[in-house]
Motif scaffolding. Structure first.
Motif, mmCIF file in Angstrom:
data_model
loop_
_atom_site.group_PDB
_atom_site.id
_atom_site.type_symbol
_atom_site.label_atom_id
_atom_site.label_comp_id
_atom_site.label_asym_id
_atom_site.label_seq_id
_atom_site.Cartn_x
_atom_site.Cartn_y
_atom_site.Cartn_z
ATOM 1 N N PHE A 71 38.951 65.237 14.727
ATOM 2 C CA PHE A 71 37.749 64.406 14.743
ATOM 3 C C PHE A 71 37.491 63.822 13.354
ATOM 4 O O PHE A 71 37.201 62.634 13.208
ATOM 5 N N PHE A 74 39.936 61.083 12.791
ATOM 6 C CA PHE A 74 39.552 59.893 13.556
ATOM 7 C C PHE A 74 38.515 59.083 12.777
ATOM 8 O O PHE A 74 38.628 57.857 12.657
ATOM 9 N N LEU A 105 42.959 51.766 17.813
ATOM 10 C CA LEU A 105 43.405 52.472 19.024
ATOM 11 C C LEU A 105 43.869 53.907 18.723
ATOM 12 O O LEU A 105 43.588 54.830 19.502
ATOM 13 N N ASP A 108 40.803 55.961 18.350
ATOM 14 C CA ASP A 108 40.214 56.255 19.671
ATOM 15 C C ASP A 108 40.963 57.387 20.357
ATOM 16 O O ASP A 108 40.359 58.331 20.885
ATOM 17 N N ALA A 109 42.283 57.286 20.364
ATOM 18 C CA ALA A 109 43.094 58.299 21.037
ATOM 19 C C ALA A 109 42.915 59.664 20.371
ATOM 20 O O ALA A 109 42.818 60.693 21.045
ATOM 21 N N MET A 111 40.308 60.771 18.803
ATOM 22 C CA MET A 111 39.005 61.322 19.158
ATOM 23 C C MET A 111 39.064 62.001 20.530
ATOM 24 O O MET A 111 38.560 63.116 20.718
ATOM 25 N N ILE A 112 39.702 61.341 21.456
ATOM 26 C CA ILE A 112 39.801 61.905 22.807
ATOM 27 C C ILE A 112 40.662 63.169 22.795
ATOM 28 O O ILE A 112 40.321 64.176 23.426
ATOM 29 N N LYS A 113 41.753 63.132 22.043
ATOM 30 C CA LYS A 113 42.607 64.320 21.921
ATOM 31 C C LYS A 113 41.809 65.483 21.326
ATOM 32 O O LYS A 113 42.010 66.638 21.701
ATOM 33 N N TYR A 115 38.679 66.144 21.788
ATOM 34 C CA TYR A 115 37.937 66.750 22.910
ATOM 35 C C TYR A 115 38.843 67.669 23.736
ATOM 36 O O TYR A 115 38.444 68.736 24.174
ATOM 37 N N GLN A 116 40.076 67.226 23.954
ATOM 38 C CA GLN A 116 40.983 68.001 24.807
ATOM 39 C C GLN A 116 41.355 69.354 24.198
ATOM 40 O O GLN A 116 41.743 70.265 24.924
ATOM 41 N N MET B 111 31.440 55.790 23.163
ATOM 42 C CA MET B 111 32.364 56.754 23.757
ATOM 43 C C MET B 111 31.770 58.168 23.702
ATOM 44 O O MET B 111 31.810 58.917 24.683
ATOM 45 N N CYS B 141 44.047 54.620 26.556
ATOM 46 C CA CYS B 141 44.554 54.243 25.223
ATOM 47 C C CYS B 141 46.058 53.981 25.289
ATOM 48 O O CYS B 141 46.554 53.014 24.701
#
Lengths: 323, 323
Positions: A71, A74, A105, A108-109, A111-113, A115-116, B111, B141
């Motif tokens: 995070f 990111f 991009l 963004d990816a 940030m999502i990773k 969370y995972q 997001m 993404c």
């Protein structure tokens, strides 16, 4: 510092272990690049430390620690685009290497990773951690926006500034500690004490950064002396100076901070006012106050003093810098 | 369509109800702007519909429906920066109005806010939904990256293309349906059937978009006729044409797709080949195939046929367009 070595090693190994190997490589390689180029990795270390002092399972906390680091990175990728920064940790920034689109991009990816990386936790704990994580993320965005607003705003109040650095620097360290503590299975109350310790220590650290820009030993700090003054950044030094300045000094400060110039007279002029007003002492008092607040929260935590040693060492490491 | 009106009204009201009112306004106003300018809002509607057919609590599903819409809009804000798009839904894009930095940061905040809109759910359900949400986000993404890669890649395979549109268009609609179904308390298996229905219908919809670009009635479609050909976009039409073209036709296609020109001869030349190869029929068969796959999944869902009517109506609405 020796006490941190074990945690740092764990973080490095985890980063190596959880490298992104799937495609498209144009998306994930820049992520691997920024993560592997390190930095101090204080935040993931803090997650591990927090879990450890409460006797938690270190295997369980590893991926959430990486989530915090992801995070953080990111935000760096996107901030570097916004700041048009060519370098980060002495390496070219992602948008410099691959263009702004890839920077956006990949950020963004990542940030999502991030969370995972909480998904191995059981639902109750997962939800608690994700709530802290999202709340922190939203505050970071707000802090970044406030920071950008300050550039064009004539009057920034002391309160505005404190809120901005709290959001930009304090909350993520605090969240790192709280998440680590919760994963160890400690109570919400104990975890919150550690959060508050992290918050005030983080604020003190950020103010220290402002202080060292002007009053630090530049040869070690590795930054241009008084870069913030050159950039007209409305740091806490400037805001305190403006508050205590007489009419003439205010005029002079406004004069210098209204122009972008590399003229060395600007630094002399501004620093003379800073010294006259004793900005250094005032800022040191402020650092001390937040450090003390932080330490008081640490004291309240229901653990023997020797367990808290790593955090006292961390505070010293962060705040006893002279450059 | 009348059957959708009640859902659309619910979505609109929820968007109004959950407007962002906190500061900094420079961050949240652009978010309110893009959310309030609407678009078709199909995805949040699909969340509501999915919950409704399984007899779920419509109050409970409202905020997760907005989460899907927020997420979609976050991708639009960032995609518009990457595509340098001046307009979206006939309104200036956020980065056009406020600059790239605000576009990046507002997208980031949106997001994160999307994640927060699941927080009213109980931990088990929260975790399930967030996992689907993150997985979907990562795929989006990846799809966007693939799409960008295709622009500069000489050979894009049919398989690559199908994967790209699956990620870029299919997965979010599918996730919307699955999340709605799970919140209604249905089984993982039933929810997955609805997911698969959404996935194939979404793919069919996207192929239809490619088809209509060349074979649609332009006056209603509101887009430049054959814009994709002008832009050298490697759509499914182009890929099918290339596959079935003889050597001479391949040469001509490569010739036209290697230059950016507004020359109308290009459209005539390319469309002539498309017609000769019967690309339109082949693409229609492809649409039909995915539609049928979708409908088969819908059939397998353990609900009386009349409950499924809204989804059949939705499919017709999406795929029976002639422009």
């Amino acid at each position: 510092m020796k006490i941190f070595d074990q945690y740092q090693t764990m973080v490095s190994q985890a980063i190596e272990q959880y490298k992104f190997t799937n495609g498209p490589s144009e998306l994930y390689e820049p992520i691997n690049y920024i993560i592997s180029h390190g930095g101090k990795r204080l935040r993931p270390m803090m997650v591990l430390m927090a879990c450890d002092i409460f006797g938690g399972d270190m295997k369980k906390v590893l991926k959430p620690a990486l989530a915090i680091e992801f995070f953080h990175n990111f935000t760096l990728i996107h901030d570097d685009i916004m700041d048009e920064a060519p370098l980060r940790r002495n390496q070219p920034t992602i948008h410099t290497l691959h263009g702004i689109n890839t920077g956006i991009l990949s950020g963004d990816a990542l940030m999502i990773k991030a969370y995972q990386f909480f998904e191995d936790l059981e639902p109750e704990l997962f939800k608690k951690c994700i709530q802290i994580f999202s709340e922190t993320g939203a505050l970071l965005c707000e802090g970044q926006q406030m920071d950008m607003n300050f550039e064009s705003r004539a009057n920034v109040s002391y309160r505005d500034y404190m809120l901005m650095i709290t959001y930009k620097t304090g909350v993520l360290s605090a969240a790192a500690l709280k998440i680590g503590a919760l994963i160890a299975g400690t109570s919400e109350e104990q975890a919150q004490l550690l959060y508050n310790f992290g918050l005030h220590t983080g604020i003190a650290f950020q103010i220290m950064d402002d202080y060292l820009d002007v009053f630090g030993k530049q040869e070690q700090f590795g930054k241009k002396h008084a870069g913030d003054i050159f950039e007209n950044k409305k740091t806490i030094l400037y805001l305190i100076a403006l508050k205590f300045a007489n009419e003439e000094e205010q005029k002079e400060l406004n004069f210098w901070y209204s122009k972008k110039t590399d003229n060395i007279d600007k630094i002399y002029g501004v620093e003379k006012i800073f010294r006259r007003i004793k900005v250094d002492e005032k800022v040191q008092r402020l650092i001390h106050r937040h450090n003390e607040k932080g330490q008081n929260y640490l004291k309240k935590i229901d653990l023997p003093i020797e367990k808290k040693q790593p955090f006292i060492a961390l505070t010293n490491y962060l705040l006893k810098r002279d450059s």
